[in-house]
Design a protein around this motif. Structure first.
Motif, PDB file in Angstrom:
ATOM      1  N   MET A   1       0.635  -1.165  -0.103  1.00 20.07           N
ATOM      2  CA  MET A   1       0.165  -0.062  -0.077  1.00 20.07           C
ATOM      3  C   MET A   1       0.815   1.484  -0.089  1.00 20.07           C
ATOM      4  O   MET A   1       0.329   2.333  -0.467  1.00 20.07           O
ATOM      5  CB  MET A   1      -0.867  -0.044   1.231  1.00 20.07           C
ATOM      6  N   VAL A   2       2.068   1.099   0.821  1.00 19.42           N
ATOM      7  CA  VAL A   2       2.902   2.253   0.785  1.00 19.42           C
ATOM      8  C   VAL A   2       4.011   2.651  -0.151  1.00 19.42           C
ATOM      9  O   VAL A   2       4.066   3.530  -0.891  1.00 19.42           O
ATOM     10  CB  VAL A   2       3.873   2.246   2.205  1.00 19.42           C
ATOM     11  N   LEU A   3       4.525   1.206  -0.746  1.00 17.14           N
ATOM     12  CA  LEU A   3       5.720   1.247  -1.633  1.00 17.14           C
ATOM     13  C   LEU A   3       5.145   1.255  -2.983  1.00 17.14           C
ATOM     14  O   LEU A   3       5.653   2.225  -3.926  1.00 17.14           O
ATOM     15  CB  LEU A   3       6.523   0.209  -1.320  1.00 17.14           C
ATOM     16  N   GLN A   4       3.997   0.559  -3.420  1.00 14.80           N
ATOM     17  CA  GLN A   4       3.541   0.517  -4.781  1.00 14.80           C
ATOM     18  C   GLN A   4       2.252   1.449  -4.817  1.00 14.80           C
ATOM     19  O   GLN A   4       1.515   1.284  -5.981  1.00 14.80           O
ATOM     20  CB  GLN A   4       3.385  -1.026  -5.166  1.00 14.80           C
ATOM     21  N   LYS A   5       1.779   2.087  -4.018  1.00  7.46           N
ATOM     22  CA  LYS A   5       0.477   2.948  -3.914  1.00  7.46           C
ATOM     23  C   LYS A   5      -0.684   1.932  -4.393  1.00  7.46           C
ATOM     24  O   LYS A   5      -1.456   2.268  -5.184  1.00  7.46           O
ATOM     25  CB  LYS A   5       0.656   3.978  -4.897  1.00  7.46           C
TER      26      LYS A   5
END
Length: 312
Positions: free
Chosen positions: A58-62
């Protein structure tokens, strides 16, 4: 079980630790937790799971579309039931992902978690760009005086299961496979909210379940056999996940449970619904009478299943 939602801590006890997202806490995960808890008891240490939230993807690959098998509260509840002493939930951020492997080990595992032993899968990677592996971890263990127990490929692959496979099964309506891999019934946790009262008009009053976590995976639309514990009472029922196409044209998803032999007011109560089996897909009927007839059949199917599989 103690839960720490921050890593600004220095524990005053020594620990045995495992690390991972543990989404679903499936049978592969359970094997690791079981070993962790047993090792901690034998060594007179505290068992600790270090987990991350939000999910790194969720954070690194949106990847806002990734759906999780468990909410963080559900994950906590399951780990507590498995006998874990301490759950540490680290907020996953881009800054944290840039932490070097050595900084992660020295600052978090050694200084804050007081680690004496780590139990980890053979294929575990960590640190910036996930560049460090199990051999690096063992080298850090020699440097910082902690032991590393490696869970072998054979042990992990013995149960060829993954959170991805469980998500796929739930999305396709294959609840039997999902529950088998989970080693438990899939759960939905939410608050009972007022609906449109459509169930009452059909003779099947329902509790409308609102799940606040948008990232929670909702299984394929259809009719399911379910159970819940309400005020210490086990109550069975059937649940519809879908858009009520026969009655409603707004195409909005709802989760509605009709409980058998239960008519207490439960508005605003938080319920944990266990999904036992799937009866059928949701479909649009030609008339309300056809829908009512089908609901009667669904009820009979559910009651027969409950009598066969869950006789008190």
């Amino acid at each position: 079980m103690e839960i720490y939602k921050s890593l600004k801590l220095d524990l005053n006890f020594k620990t045995v630790v495992t690390i991972g997202t543990f989404d679903g806490v499936h049978i592969g995960h359970r094997k690791i937790i079981e070993r962790l808890v047993q090792t901690a008891k034998k060594s007179q240490l505290h068992s600790v799971v270090l987990t991350f939230f939000p999910h790194p993807r969720m954070v690194l690959q949106k990847d806002a579309n990734i759906k999780l098998i468990n909410t963080i509260e559900e994950r906590s509840r399951i780990l507590e039931q498995l006998g874990l002493d301490v759950l540490v939930i680290k907020k996953f951020t881009k800054e944290f992902s840039r932490l070097t492997a050595e900084a992660f080990v020295s600052e978090i595992l050694v200084k804050q978690l007081q680690v004496k032993k780590i139990i980890i899968g053979y294929d575990h990677h960590f640190g910036r760009n996930r560049a460090a592996n199990i051999d690096d971890l063992k080298a850090f263990g020699n440097m910082y005086d902690f032991e590393v127990e490696e869970i072998s490929a054979q042990d992990i692959n013995e149960v060829s299961v993954s959170s991805t496979k469980i998500r796929k099964a739930l999305n396709s309506g294959d609840l039997k496979t999902a529950n088998k891999y989970l080693g438990a019934n899939y759960i939905l946790s939410g608050k009972v909210v007022k609906g449109k009262g459509l169930g009452n008009t059909l003779g099947f009053p329902t509790a409308n379940i609102h799940i606040k976590e948008s990232y929670k995976l909702i299984p394929k639309h259809g009719v399911y056999i379910v159970k819940a514990t309400i005020k210490t009472q086990t109550v069975f029922g059937m649940m519809n996940i879908g858009t009520n196409p026969t009655i409603d044209s707004n195409n909005q998803q709802s989760i509605e449970v009709h409980f058998f032999n239960f008519n207490e007011a439960i508005y605003n109560k938080n319920l944990v619904i266990e999904l036992l089996d799937r009866i059928r897909d949701e479909k649009k009927f030609d008339s309300l009478d056809h829908l009512k007839n089908q609901l009667q059949k669904d009820r009979l199917t559910a009651l027969q299943y409950i009598e066969k599989c869950h006789a008190q």
